[in-house]
Design a protein around this motif. Sequence first.
Motif, PDB file in Angstrom:
ATOM      1  N   VAL A 116      78.000  33.266  68.432  1.00  0.00           N
ATOM      2  CA  VAL A 116      76.592  33.190  68.818  1.00  0.00           C
ATOM      3  C   VAL A 116      75.830  34.237  68.017  1.00  0.00           C
ATOM      4  CG1 VAL A 116      74.941  33.500  70.692  1.00  0.00           C
ATOM      5  CG2 VAL A 116      77.172  32.460  71.160  1.00  0.00           C
ATOM      6  N   ILE A 131      72.112  36.141  67.517  1.00  0.00           N
ATOM      7  CA  ILE A 131      70.711  36.371  67.862  1.00  0.00           C
ATOM      8  C   ILE A 131      70.077  36.921  66.595  1.00  0.00           C
ATOM      9  CG2 ILE A 131      69.099  37.493  69.433  1.00  0.00           C
ATOM     10  CD1 ILE A 131      71.162  35.986  70.989  1.00  0.00           C
ATOM     11  N   VAL A 151      67.514  28.043  69.722  1.00  0.00           N
ATOM     12  CA  VAL A 151      66.743  28.432  70.903  1.00  0.00           C
ATOM     13  C   VAL A 151      65.858  29.583  70.485  1.00  0.00           C
ATOM     14  CG1 VAL A 151      66.845  29.317  73.263  1.00  0.00           C
ATOM     15  CG2 VAL A 151      68.643  27.782  72.417  1.00  0.00           C
ATOM     16  N   ASP A 152      64.557  29.493  70.724  1.00  0.00           N
ATOM     17  CA  ASP A 152      63.718  30.614  70.308  1.00  0.00           C
ATOM     18  C   ASP A 152      63.000  31.254  71.486  1.00  0.00           C
ATOM     19  OD1 ASP A 152      61.623  28.904  70.875  1.00  0.00           O
ATOM     20  OD2 ASP A 152      61.329  28.356  68.785  1.00  0.00           O
ATOM     21  N   TYR A 153      62.604  32.480  71.271  1.00  0.00           N
ATOM     22  CA  TYR A 153      61.956  33.269  72.313  1.00  0.00           C
ATOM     23  C   TYR A 153      61.057  34.290  71.634  1.00  0.00           C
ATOM     24  CZ  TYR A 153      61.351  36.806  75.939  1.00  0.00           C
ATOM     25  OH  TYR A 153      60.809  37.698  76.818  1.00  0.00           O
ATOM     26  N   TYR A 203      62.756  36.015  68.484  1.00  0.00           N
ATOM     27  CA  TYR A 203      64.209  35.963  68.461  1.00  0.00           C
ATOM     28  C   TYR A 203      64.645  34.501  68.460  1.00  0.00           C
ATOM     29  CZ  TYR A 203      64.044  40.885  69.724  1.00  0.00           C
ATOM     30  OH  TYR A 203      63.807  42.232  69.726  1.00  0.00           O
ATOM     31  N   ARG A 260      68.332  32.054  68.774  1.00  0.00           N
ATOM     32  CA  ARG A 260      69.778  32.066  69.056  1.00  0.00           C
ATOM     33  C   ARG A 260      70.391  30.792  68.485  1.00  0.00           C
ATOM     34  NH1 ARG A 260      71.361  33.000  75.055  1.00  0.00           N
ATOM     35  NH2 ARG A 260      70.178  31.075  75.262  1.00  0.00           N
ATOM     36  N   LEU A 262      74.313  28.862  67.806  1.00  0.00           N
ATOM     37  CA  LEU A 262      75.755  28.836  68.058  1.00  0.00           C
ATOM     38  C   LEU A 262      76.424  28.180  66.856  1.00  0.00           C
ATOM     39  CD1 LEU A 262      78.244  29.118  69.869  1.00  0.00           C
ATOM     40  CD2 LEU A 262      77.607  26.948  70.944  1.00  0.00           C
ATOM     41  N   PHE A 315      77.802  37.559  68.149  1.00  0.00           N
ATOM     42  CA  PHE A 315      78.841  37.668  69.181  1.00  0.00           C
ATOM     43  C   PHE A 315      79.929  36.672  68.794  1.00  0.00           C
ATOM     44  CE2 PHE A 315      74.849  38.874  71.074  1.00  0.00           C
ATOM     45  CZ  PHE A 315      75.135  39.920  71.931  1.00  0.00           C
ATOM     46  N   ASP A 349      78.134  33.094  79.562  1.00  0.00           N
ATOM     47  CA  ASP A 349      78.345  33.359  78.154  1.00  0.00           C
ATOM     48  C   ASP A 349      77.003  33.738  77.531  1.00  0.00           C
ATOM     49  OD1 ASP A 349      80.637  32.823  76.013  1.00  0.00           O
ATOM     50  OD2 ASP A 349      78.668  32.434  75.141  1.00  0.00           O
ATOM     51  N   VAL A 350      77.072  34.555  76.487  1.00  0.00           N
ATOM     52  CA  VAL A 350      75.842  34.996  75.845  1.00  0.00           C
ATOM     53  C   VAL A 350      75.033  33.804  75.337  1.00  0.00           C
ATOM     54  CG1 VAL A 350      76.815  35.330  73.543  1.00  0.00           C
ATOM     55  CG2 VAL A 350      74.893  36.738  74.287  1.00  0.00           C
ATOM     56  N   ARG A 351      75.714  32.684  75.098  1.00  0.00           N
ATOM     57  CA  ARG A 351      74.977  31.501  74.609  1.00  0.00           C
ATOM     58  C   ARG A 351      74.114  30.885  75.693  1.00  0.00           C
ATOM     59  NH1 ARG A 351      80.198  27.969  73.470  1.00  0.00           N
ATOM     60  NH2 ARG A 351      80.842  30.113  73.145  1.00  0.00           N
ATOM     61  N   ASP A 352      74.390  31.241  76.930  1.00  0.00           N
ATOM     62  CA  ASP A 352      73.653  30.660  78.050  1.00  0.00           C
ATOM     63  C   ASP A 352      72.655  31.627  78.687  1.00  0.00           C
ATOM     64  OD1 ASP A 352      75.122  28.237  77.843  1.00  0.00           O
ATOM     65  OD2 ASP A 352      76.794  29.219  78.864  1.00  0.00           O
ATOM     66  N   LEU A 353      72.662  32.872  78.258  1.00  0.00           N
ATOM     67  CA  LEU A 353      71.773  33.860  78.883  1.00  0.00           C
ATOM     68  C   LEU A 353      70.326  33.600  78.491  1.00  0.00           C
ATOM     69  CD1 LEU A 353      73.833  37.109  78.261  1.00  0.00           C
ATOM     70  CD2 LEU A 353      73.304  36.089  80.489  1.00  0.00           C
ATOM     71  N   LEU A 371      67.005  34.540  76.980  1.00  0.00           N
ATOM     72  CA  LEU A 371      66.837  35.500  75.889  1.00  0.00           C
ATOM     73  C   LEU A 371      66.050  36.738  76.315  1.00  0.00           C
ATOM     74  CD1 LEU A 371      66.373  33.121  72.842  1.00  0.00           C
ATOM     75  CD2 LEU A 371      68.127  34.864  73.116  1.00  0.00           C
ATOM     76  N   ASP A 372      65.241  36.622  77.360  1.00  0.00           N
ATOM     77  CA  ASP A 372      64.492  37.815  77.770  1.00  0.00           C
ATOM     78  C   ASP A 372      65.372  38.808  78.526  1.00  0.00           C
ATOM     79  OD1 ASP A 372      64.781  36.369  80.088  1.00  0.00           O
ATOM     80  OD2 ASP A 372      62.725  36.661  80.755  1.00  0.00           O
ATOM     81  N   LEU A 397      68.405  39.612  77.253  1.00  0.00           N
ATOM     82  CA  LEU A 397      69.285  40.216  76.247  1.00  0.00           C
ATOM     83  C   LEU A 397      69.106  41.718  76.057  1.00  0.00           C
ATOM     84  CD1 LEU A 397      69.521  37.372  73.652  1.00  0.00           C
ATOM     85  CD2 LEU A 397      71.365  38.350  75.030  1.00  0.00           C
ATOM     86  N   LEU A 438      71.669  43.899  77.430  1.00  0.00           N
ATOM     87  CA  LEU A 438      72.996  43.955  76.798  1.00  0.00           C
ATOM     88  C   LEU A 438      73.079  45.087  75.776  1.00  0.00           C
ATOM     89  CD1 LEU A 438      74.142  40.355  75.822  1.00  0.00           C
ATOM     90  CD2 LEU A 438      75.171  41.903  77.480  1.00  0.00           C
ATOM     91  N   ALA A 472      63.346  32.240  80.775  1.00  0.00           N
ATOM     92  CA  ALA A 472      62.668  32.438  79.495  1.00  0.00           C
ATOM     93  C   ALA A 472      63.686  32.359  78.378  1.00  0.00           C
ATOM     94  CB  ALA A 472      61.972  33.795  79.484  1.00  0.00           C
ATOM     95  N   GLY A 473      63.465  31.469  77.470  1.00  0.00           N
ATOM     96  CA  GLY A 473      64.332  31.392  76.301  1.00  0.00           C
ATOM     97  C   GLY A 473      65.717  30.854  76.588  1.00  0.00           C
ATOM     98  N   ALA A 474      65.946  30.275  77.750  1.00  0.00           N
ATOM     99  CA  ALA A 474      67.278  29.728  78.019  1.00  0.00           C
ATOM    100  C   ALA A 474      67.460  28.443  77.218  1.00  0.00           C
ATOM    101  CB  ALA A 474      67.443  29.454  79.500  1.00  0.00           C
ATOM    102  N   ALA A 475      68.704  28.096  77.044  1.00  0.00           N
ATOM    103  CA  ALA A 475      68.999  26.908  76.227  1.00  0.00           C
ATOM    104  C   ALA A 475      68.458  25.655  76.903  1.00  0.00           C
ATOM    105  CB  ALA A 475      70.495  26.790  76.045  1.00  0.00           C
TER     106      ALA A 475
END
Lengths: 286, 286, 286, 286
Positions: free
Chosen positions: C18, C20, C47-49, C58, C60, C62, C245, D92-96, D98-99, D101, D104, D283-286
């Motif tokens: 993954v 970012i 995926v953008d934010y 940002y 993301r 995969l 990641f 998983d970080v791919r599912d978090l 983005l706001d 992040l 982390l 926000a920014g989720a897939a």
Amino acid sequence: MKFKLGCDLEYKILEETVFIFNFQVAKLQRHKALTDSLTLKPDLPVVDYTVPDLQNRYIRVLAQPGDFSVHYTAEVDLHVHRADPTGVREMDVRDLPLDILPQLLPSRFVPSDRLADFAYREFGDFPRGYERVSAICSWIYQNIDYRRGSSNSETTATEILIRRAGVCRDFAHLGIAFCRALGIPARLVSCYAFGLSPADFHAVFEAYLDGRWWLFDATRQAALDGLVRIGVGRDAAEIAFSTPFGLMEAGPINIWIERADGEPEPTPRTTDAISTEEPAPNAGAA
Amino acid sequence: MKFKLGCDLEYKILEETVFIFNFQVAKLQRHKALTDSLTLKPDLPVVDYTVPDLQNRYIRVLAQPGDFSVHYTAEVDLHVHRADPTGVREMDVRDLPLDILPQLLPSRFVPSDRLADFAYREFGDFPRGYERVSAICSWIYQNIDYRRGSSNSETTATEILIRRAGVCRDFAHLGIAFCRALGIPARLVSCYAFGLSPADFHAVFEAYLDGRWWLFDATRQAALDGLVRIGVGRDAAEIAFSTPFGLMEAGPINIWIERADGEPEPTPRTTDAISTEEPAPNAGAA
Amino acid sequence: MKFKLGCDLEYKILEETVFIFNFQVAKLQRHKALTDSLTLKPDLPVVDYTVPDLQNRYIRVLAQPGDFSVHYTAEVDLHVHRADPTGVREMDVRDLPLDILPQLLPSRFVPSDRLADFAYREFGDFPRGYERVSAICSWIYQNIDYRRGSSNSETTATEILIRRAGVCRDFAHLGIAFCRALGIPARLVSCYAFGLSPADFHAVFEAYLDGRWWLFDATRQAALDGLVRIGVGRDAAEIAFSTPFGLMEAGPINIWIERADGEPEPTPRTTDAISTEEPAPNAGAA
Amino acid sequence: MKFKLGCDLEYKILEETVFIFNFQVAKLQRHKALTDSLTLKPDLPVVDYTVPDLQNRYIRVLAQPGDFSVHYTAEVDLHVHRADPTGVREMDVRDLPLDILPQLLPSRFVPSDRLADFAYREFGDFPRGYERVSAICSWIYQNIDYRRGSSNSETTATEILIRRAGVCRDFAHLGIAFCRALGIPARLVSCYAFGLSPADFHAVFEAYLDGRWWLFDATRQAALDGLVRIGVGRDAAEIAFSTPFGLMEAGPINIWIERADGEPEPTPRTTDAISTEEPAPNAGAA
């Protein structure tokens, strides 16, 4: 100059405690007519050990629960070696006695290996020799605040560079660090310092130049020709005045030093280069 | 056991460089029938110095720009001292020879003064003695990854506790740190290690127990009775195999050690306690 | 000034990774007529934010094992705000908008809480305002070497003060550290920098003075009015151009920026105070 | 559960001092029927600011020389969200979103980037999810001593790993550090903690699992369903209850919290997973 000096230490021992002490005046050739006296209460047996060459005197005492105090007095006639600083040359590592090389290495409180760039940036262009170490002391004096309580027993020379405040041992550690980073052997000196106010154990440093060890005090708090040496070491880890193993509480400390020769108060600060040790024997020299 | 061993070092000197080397086999009593030979190309003059007591052998060479190589070979008959580990007792600080106390102090890469709580938490309940130091080695082996390139020349034992990865010198530094924090004198040993794969300069440590220095290897990469000592010191700062002062590039290193007695390949790893030094003279003992 | 710019990134993905990313030009009001284009090979979903207020963008992605590359291009007309530096005043903490206060706090690479004494010693006597931050930049420029490879992803501003060498992000972190220690909000800016040689992602910093954020570059490597912003954050942790990641190898990076308006090469470096953001809304101001 | 709580702070102002305070109960949806009252002596003007989303309430006060005191009381009906821990999955970080992040990323007191190896060594084999964060808490509880005065305002999570002693904020920082190193967003929470003895501001942490923030307390000193939140932040830098700018002396602090519903003393500690916040907007989720 003749001095009378001494210290009184008090402890409340909670559980059996082993002390290693290093507060006695070193038996140097230039400490003439040294007489001293140690009184322990209670009167416990003492194991002593004098480090060959360095002449640091360590004693070990096993104290039982209760009050424990140490009373030490000494008289000594200090004959320093004086020289014109302008003639004290720096040595190249190719010419240093090999037994002195450990004093070029980084130690616990003096991570000089991390300061090479810093040292050459600040002091690389100075004329090599006594003058360069003097420049190091001036830099420290101008850039670091002397402030009681600003550091602790774990503070390193690099930490002092960030915090910009410390006490005498920190000033000395930083001087040693810059010297070693420049290829100049240097070591810590603990001493009784005439004129230091308030009186306390003092820490200064020595740099090895032109075949002998010379005293430097970046704090500028005491005259170099009024320092009666206790011990020398790579850094403060080696020459703590008291290293206890056990559970105890340290009470007040009293340290004093005065002229014993009826002379009036001190003359102006010397500007000579001062050494209290003979030139090092040339072990491993070329 | 008889060993043949040696090392080849190559350098490209860019500007005049002073080297301090420490790769020669130490002249210990237990290194019987030691013969060795050093060849420099070009054939430069060598200044040598052997540290009293420790027997570390340092040499200094001044190399001029161009290629410079070192070829060293030795033969030695290693007679280790063996003992049953269960009988090797820990000593109280009140009974330690005072000249060994510096090995209790923190040093550049071993800030043991910061690890007292950690050490007593993990190892305080173990039976005191050889077994406790073995427990330290096992803890390190289980909690730290051996990984080439994971540390560098500035890495301390406390840093290894955070990163959980290091090389042989880091494993040894950490063992020394825990020992000193528990009041057990300890020091670093550099050596040629029979059976180490790939061959390299190896670093292990010694702890002072029951009146003598005993070898420990937290990496478990070599047999304790197959270690031919080069040097001992407080930490890696003191026993680098090469300390250069000048501008040069280090080329490939070749290190080797093999049985010289026609014996077959190594027997199973010893479980004896192993020492390669005589009991320390009791300087300053009670 | 109109610019064309972009970057090409290449990766060899070993295990599903993954990413970012934060390399796209921020959608600021002063980035007029922004058009940009992103091409991924293979063509993966994104995926953008965009962070509210800051406008950091940002994305993301995969990526599966195999080759993976990113190609980004943008055109933008940068309209900076200019002012006479002498009129840019420093603000007292009592007057700062409360939503800006986090930029006064220490962060991972900017432990400004440890630098209060240092900052007041060096910069306490300067006139407050733009001039004081300029003095900080000059100090950094004069006391720190710009040297590729001298720091790594874990290097803090305090470490730079010891090592005296770093790269653009270290210079910016140190500037931020001194500002925050003096009570001036400051933050890191990543950008495409016109004129930077060799071309690379650049890092500078912004200080909050007189009600808005002003750009500063202690490396003096690029003109302040030629910086096209990517992201702002407390320090480098927040605005890495790529945070992966997974297991992969990064290949070569290509970054470029050029004038898009047919104008000749750059005029002399501006001495104006430069801002690329509107005055902050007064959340929580008195 | 209904609680009454409050705090009294006293200061002696020596020179004009700006305070930023953050001790008021956050205006969360799950803080039902919140009423509170703030009294300053002298009665100074207050600037307030509530952070969007987080709901931290900051106030700024400018105090003049002399005595200055703060008296705060609140009543709140805390409705926690409860769940069976076994069903709370790790993301998983791919599912978090983005706001989330930034939680982390490493921060001033939580250099999680240095702990990846450590975290995977100790916790990599645990089942992913609530159970893994519980294992982190257990490890901290078992390996770190809770000891007042063992750390200070500069102590980081990595320092705690070396020293093996700390206070509540250190325990929380370490929990956050391990979580972030494992790819689990985590943040610090300051709160009034029912049952904490002696009463004090408490610090715990939240980990983001299964789409919402869950509370964890590695000190095991208070029940998770009796924590009334004040603020959340990346680490202690962001949510100090008092950040003074000026010269003053802090006097005694009094903090209290009690049941307001006439219920008997607390029931046994909950073993539920506890959250006091709604699921984060994606926000920014897939």
